[in-house]
Design a protein around this motif. Structure first.
Motif, PDB file in Angstrom:
ATOM      1  N   ILE A 121      -0.156 -17.581   0.821  1.00 17.80           N
ATOM      2  CA  ILE A 121       0.967 -18.292   1.447  1.00 17.80           C
ATOM      3  C   ILE A 121       0.427 -19.286   2.476  1.00 17.80           C
ATOM      4  CG2 ILE A 121       2.995 -18.053   2.952  1.00 17.80           C
ATOM      5  CD1 ILE A 121       3.468 -15.306   1.675  1.00 17.80           C
ATOM      6  N   ASP A 122       0.962 -20.480   2.438  1.00 19.30           N
ATOM      7  CA  ASP A 122       0.560 -21.536   3.375  1.00 19.30           C
ATOM      8  C   ASP A 122       0.944 -21.120   4.800  1.00 19.30           C
ATOM      9  OD1 ASP A 122       0.160 -23.814   4.862  1.00 19.30           O
ATOM     10  OD2 ASP A 122       1.358 -25.127   3.582  1.00 19.30           O
ATOM     11  N   PRO A 123      -0.009 -20.983   5.708  1.00 14.93           N
ATOM     12  CA  PRO A 123       0.310 -20.566   7.087  1.00 14.93           C
ATOM     13  C   PRO A 123       1.248 -21.524   7.818  1.00 14.93           C
ATOM     14  CG  PRO A 123      -2.038 -20.337   6.660  1.00 14.93           C
ATOM     15  CD  PRO A 123      -1.467 -21.114   5.503  1.00 14.93           C
ATOM     16  N   SER A 124       1.332 -22.776   7.354  1.00 12.69           N
ATOM     17  CA  SER A 124       2.212 -23.741   8.021  1.00 12.69           C
ATOM     18  C   SER A 124       3.667 -23.601   7.582  1.00 12.69           C
ATOM     19  CB  SER A 124       1.731 -25.170   7.743  1.00 12.69           C
ATOM     20  OG  SER A 124       1.902 -25.508   6.374  1.00 12.69           O
ATOM     21  N   ASP A 125       3.917 -22.795   6.539  1.00 13.94           N
ATOM     22  CA  ASP A 125       5.279 -22.569   6.051  1.00 13.94           C
ATOM     23  C   ASP A 125       5.826 -21.316   6.735  1.00 13.94           C
ATOM     24  OD1 ASP A 125       7.603 -22.843   4.647  1.00 13.94           O
ATOM     25  OD2 ASP A 125       6.749 -22.446   2.669  1.00 13.94           O
ATOM     26  N   ALA A 126       6.621 -21.510   7.770  1.00 11.47           N
ATOM     27  CA  ALA A 126       7.071 -20.412   8.626  1.00 11.47           C
ATOM     28  C   ALA A 126       7.754 -19.302   7.826  1.00 11.47           C
ATOM     29  CB  ALA A 126       8.028 -20.942   9.683  1.00 11.47           C
ATOM     30  N   ILE A 127       7.229 -18.083   7.940  1.00 11.53           N
ATOM     31  CA  ILE A 127       7.795 -16.930   7.227  1.00 11.53           C
ATOM     32  C   ILE A 127       8.992 -16.398   8.017  1.00 11.53           C
ATOM     33  CG2 ILE A 127       7.373 -14.568   6.439  1.00 11.53           C
ATOM     34  CD1 ILE A 127       4.452 -15.377   5.955  1.00 11.53           C
ATOM     35  N   LEU A 128      10.179 -16.515   7.419  1.00  6.58           N
ATOM     36  CA  LEU A 128      11.405 -16.129   8.091  1.00  6.58           C
ATOM     37  C   LEU A 128      11.776 -14.671   7.827  1.00  6.58           C
ATOM     38  CD1 LEU A 128      13.427 -19.372   7.345  1.00  6.58           C
ATOM     39  CD2 LEU A 128      12.193 -18.786   9.443  1.00  6.58           C
ATOM     40  N   LYS A 129      11.502 -14.200   6.609  1.00  4.11           N
ATOM     41  CA  LYS A 129      11.786 -12.792   6.319  1.00  4.11           C
ATOM     42  C   LYS A 129      11.005 -12.345   5.094  1.00  4.11           C
ATOM     43  CE  LYS A 129      15.951 -13.496   3.474  1.00  4.11           C
ATOM     44  NZ  LYS A 129      17.399 -13.263   3.338  1.00  4.11           N
ATOM     45  N   VAL A 130      10.776 -11.052   5.042  1.00  5.99           N
ATOM     46  CA  VAL A 130      10.199 -10.405   3.871  1.00  5.99           C
ATOM     47  C   VAL A 130      11.328  -9.623   3.217  1.00  5.99           C
ATOM     48  CG1 VAL A 130       8.557  -8.681   3.039  1.00  5.99           C
ATOM     49  CG2 VAL A 130       7.890 -10.284   4.860  1.00  5.99           C
ATOM     50  N   CYS A 131      11.568  -9.877   1.938  1.00  2.00           N
ATOM     51  CA  CYS A 131      12.661  -9.233   1.217  1.00  2.00           C
ATOM     52  C   CYS A 131      12.088  -8.293   0.169  1.00  2.00           C
ATOM     53  CB  CYS A 131      13.528 -10.268   0.507  1.00  2.00           C
ATOM     54  SG  CYS A 131      13.833 -11.754   1.437  1.00  2.00           S
ATOM     55  N   LEU A 132      12.706  -7.152   0.015  1.00  2.00           N
ATOM     56  CA  LEU A 132      12.278  -6.266  -1.053  1.00  2.00           C
ATOM     57  C   LEU A 132      13.452  -5.532  -1.659  1.00  2.00           C
ATOM     58  CD1 LEU A 132      10.812  -3.087   0.533  1.00  2.00           C
ATOM     59  CD2 LEU A 132      10.849  -5.156   1.878  1.00  2.00           C
TER      60      LEU A 132
ATOM     61  N   SER B   5       2.134 -11.818 -10.895  1.00  2.00           N
ATOM     62  CA  SER B   5       2.105 -10.578 -11.669  1.00  2.00           C
ATOM     63  C   SER B   5       3.484  -9.960 -11.877  1.00  2.00           C
ATOM     64  CB  SER B   5       1.206  -9.553 -10.970  1.00  2.00           C
ATOM     65  OG  SER B   5       1.656  -9.311  -9.644  1.00  2.00           O
ATOM     66  N   MET B   6       4.494 -10.469 -11.205  1.00  2.00           N
ATOM     67  CA  MET B   6       5.858  -9.953 -11.347  1.00  2.00           C
ATOM     68  C   MET B   6       6.356 -10.196 -12.772  1.00  2.00           C
ATOM     69  SD  MET B   6       9.154 -11.078  -9.041  1.00  2.00           S
ATOM     70  CE  MET B   6       8.464 -10.459  -7.510  1.00  2.00           C
ATOM     71  N   ASP B   7       7.135  -9.265 -13.322  1.00  2.00           N
ATOM     72  CA  ASP B   7       7.612  -9.429 -14.687  1.00  2.00           C
ATOM     73  C   ASP B   7       8.629 -10.575 -14.776  1.00  2.00           C
ATOM     74  OD1 ASP B   7      10.567  -8.243 -14.913  1.00  2.00           O
ATOM     75  OD2 ASP B   7       9.441  -6.972 -13.537  1.00  2.00           O
TER      76      ASP B   7
ATOM     77  N   THR C 269       0.819  -1.214   0.000  1.00  2.00           N
ATOM     78  CA  THR C 269       0.000   0.000   0.000  1.00  2.00           C
ATOM     79  C   THR C 269       0.850   1.260   0.000  1.00  2.00           C
ATOM     80  OG1 THR C 269      -1.743  -1.165   1.217  1.00  2.00           O
ATOM     81  CG2 THR C 269      -1.822   1.241   1.222  1.00  2.00           C
ATOM     82  N   GLU C 270       1.870   1.276   0.857  1.00  2.00           N
ATOM     83  CA  GLU C 270       2.677   2.485   1.050  1.00  2.00           C
ATOM     84  C   GLU C 270       3.857   2.594   0.079  1.00  2.00           C
ATOM     85  OE1 GLU C 270       1.940   4.910   3.237  1.00  2.00           O
ATOM     86  OE2 GLU C 270       0.123   3.832   3.851  1.00  2.00           O
ATOM     87  N   TYR C 271       4.358   1.468  -0.379  1.00  2.00           N
ATOM     88  CA  TYR C 271       5.538   1.456  -1.259  1.00  2.00           C
ATOM     89  C   TYR C 271       5.283   0.519  -2.438  1.00  2.00           C
ATOM     90  CZ  TYR C 271       7.420   3.419   3.025  1.00  2.00           C
ATOM     91  OH  TYR C 271       7.614   4.193   4.149  1.00  2.00           O
ATOM     92  N   PRO C 272       4.322   0.852  -3.284  1.00  2.00           N
ATOM     93  CA  PRO C 272       3.934  -0.053  -4.384  1.00  2.00           C
ATOM     94  C   PRO C 272       5.050  -0.302  -5.385  1.00  2.00           C
ATOM     95  CG  PRO C 272       2.913   2.113  -4.648  1.00  2.00           C
ATOM     96  CD  PRO C 272       3.524   2.098  -3.284  1.00  2.00           C
ATOM     97  N   GLU C 273       6.076   0.541  -5.379  1.00  2.00           N
ATOM     98  CA  GLU C 273       7.177   0.348  -6.330  1.00  2.00           C
ATOM     99  C   GLU C 273       8.134  -0.763  -5.883  1.00  2.00           C
ATOM    100  OE1 GLU C 273       8.756   3.147  -3.190  1.00  2.00           O
ATOM    101  OE2 GLU C 273       6.847   2.771  -4.195  1.00  2.00           O
ATOM    102  N   ALA C 274       8.045  -1.185  -4.617  1.00  2.00           N
ATOM    103  CA  ALA C 274       8.967  -2.187  -4.083  1.00  2.00           C
ATOM    104  C   ALA C 274       8.680  -3.570  -4.670  1.00  2.00           C
ATOM    105  CB  ALA C 274       8.861  -2.236  -2.562  1.00  2.00           C
ATOM    106  N   ILE C 275       9.735  -4.286  -5.028  1.00  2.00           N
ATOM    107  CA  ILE C 275       9.628  -5.672  -5.492  1.00  2.00           C
ATOM    108  C   ILE C 275       9.754  -6.570  -4.273  1.00  2.00           C
ATOM    109  CG2 ILE C 275      10.686  -7.466  -6.911  1.00  2.00           C
ATOM    110  CD1 ILE C 275      11.738  -5.177  -8.710  1.00  2.00           C
ATOM    111  N   ILE C 276       8.734  -7.395  -4.010  1.00  2.00           N
ATOM    112  CA  ILE C 276       8.654  -8.151  -2.764  1.00  2.00           C
ATOM    113  C   ILE C 276       8.823  -9.652  -3.000  1.00  2.00           C
ATOM    114  CG2 ILE C 276       7.245  -8.656  -0.730  1.00  2.00           C
ATOM    115  CD1 ILE C 276       5.669  -6.080  -1.340  1.00  2.00           C
ATOM    116  N   MET C 277       9.609 -10.269  -2.121  1.00  2.00           N
ATOM    117  CA  MET C 277       9.723 -11.728  -2.045  1.00  2.00           C
ATOM    118  C   MET C 277       9.500 -12.122  -0.592  1.00  2.00           C
ATOM    119  SD  MET C 277      13.291 -11.577  -4.024  1.00  2.00           S
ATOM    120  CE  MET C 277      13.439  -9.915  -3.387  1.00  2.00           C
ATOM    121  N   VAL C 278       8.893 -13.256  -0.364  1.00  2.00           N
ATOM    122  CA  VAL C 278       8.714 -13.762   0.993  1.00  2.00           C
ATOM    123  C   VAL C 278       9.503 -15.061   1.113  1.00  2.00           C
ATOM    124  CG1 VAL C 278       7.086 -14.626   2.706  1.00  2.00           C
ATOM    125  CG2 VAL C 278       6.453 -12.704   1.223  1.00  2.00           C
TER     126      VAL C 278
END
Length: 272
Positions: free
Chosen positions: A146-157, A121-123, A101-110
């Motif tokens: 994202i599967d809730p059972s797959d522990a999210i360790l970091k959000v990368c952008l 939707s990523m190019d 919402t705040e930084y729509p230009e950021a490329i995000i990976m989880v």
């Protein structure tokens, strides 16, 4: 024989242990690892990489390597995960919504324990680039898939380094003191659970073995290595390290492209 002055080794990977072509001298490392094992000296790969990606680099070496991966969010010793610090799933979803919402230009990976999640939707060019660095990449329609059972360790952008602290502070002010932002270099930001970083991960690994920080030799090249270098007894910045990292290290090693880490260790271990 010269007395070995340290009891554990910790190395950053990209820009430090690995050359720019993501290789290292396997023959020399094999000799070094054998000598370390004979002296009960743990070798710790300390990196922001996925654990599965870290395993790939050392796949021909079946034992003797421990891992502090995802910038300290997951630790593996003796082939077993001994510590995992994940983001709460609901907090992670709030963080992802906040960034979109705040930084729509950021490329995000989880980066989760078992997969890396990206949006369909990523190019294509960006997807191909991500697959160079990440394994088990799953394309999803939206991050709530994202599967809730797959522990999210970091959000990368991918965004300007200074944005790491801005996002950290703005999100924590709104939702509570949950996340920590750090630069991984090359315009990449990692957002992890508060209190987690590479230095803390290495410290926890040393506690697992009953080894003090003063007995650690560590190598790094970037700002996310500074905490690890400041805490250890024998700190080496690579010749190719940035100025801030060199300023805190006691010593300098030859560049990563010269296999500088291995050259320094070989000298300490009397290996030709």
């Amino acid at each position: 024989m010269t007395t070995i002055p340290f009891k554990a080794v910790a190395v950053d990977m990209d820009g430090t242990f690995l050359t720019e072509k993501k290789t290292f001298d396997h023959q020399l490392f094999g000799k070094i690892l054998k000598k370390l094992q004979a002296n009960n000296i743990p070798f710790i790969s300390a990196t922001g990489n996925q654990l599965i990606r870290s395993h790939e680099y050392f796949q021909e070496f079946t034992e003797g390597i421990d891992y502090v991966s995802e910038n300290g969010a997951i630790l593996e010793a003796d082939g077993k995960v001994i510590k995992r610090t994940a983001l709460d799933y609901d907090i992670a979803q709030k963080l992802l919504h906040f960034i979109q919402t705040e930084y729509p230009e950021a490329i995000i990976m989880v980066s989760a324990e078992h997969h890396c999640y990206i949006l369909k939707s990523m190019d294509k060019a960006t997807k191909d680039d991500i697959r160079i660095y990440y394994r088990k990449v799953e394309e999803i329609d939206k991050f709530t898939d994202i599967d809730p059972s797959d522990a999210i360790l970091k959000v990368c952008l991918t965004a300007d380094d200074e944005l790491a602290t801005i996002i950290q502070d703005r999100f924590n002010e709104k939702y509570g003191d949950y996340v920590r932002g750090t630069s991984s270099g090359n315009m990449t930001i990692d957002l992890v659970h508060k209190g987690i970083d590479k230095a803390k991960g290495v410290a926890d690994m040393l506690k697992y073995y009953g080894i003090e920080q003063k007995d650690l030799i560590a190598f790094g090249d970037g700002e996310n290595d500074i905490g690890m270098l400041e805490a250890c007894g024998y700190s080496y910045a690579m010749e190719n390290a940035n100025a801030k990292t060199k300023a805190v290290a006691k010593y300098e090693a030859p560049s990563n492209d010269e296999n500088g880490v291995l050259k320094v260790l070989a000298k300490y271990l009397d290996i030709e």
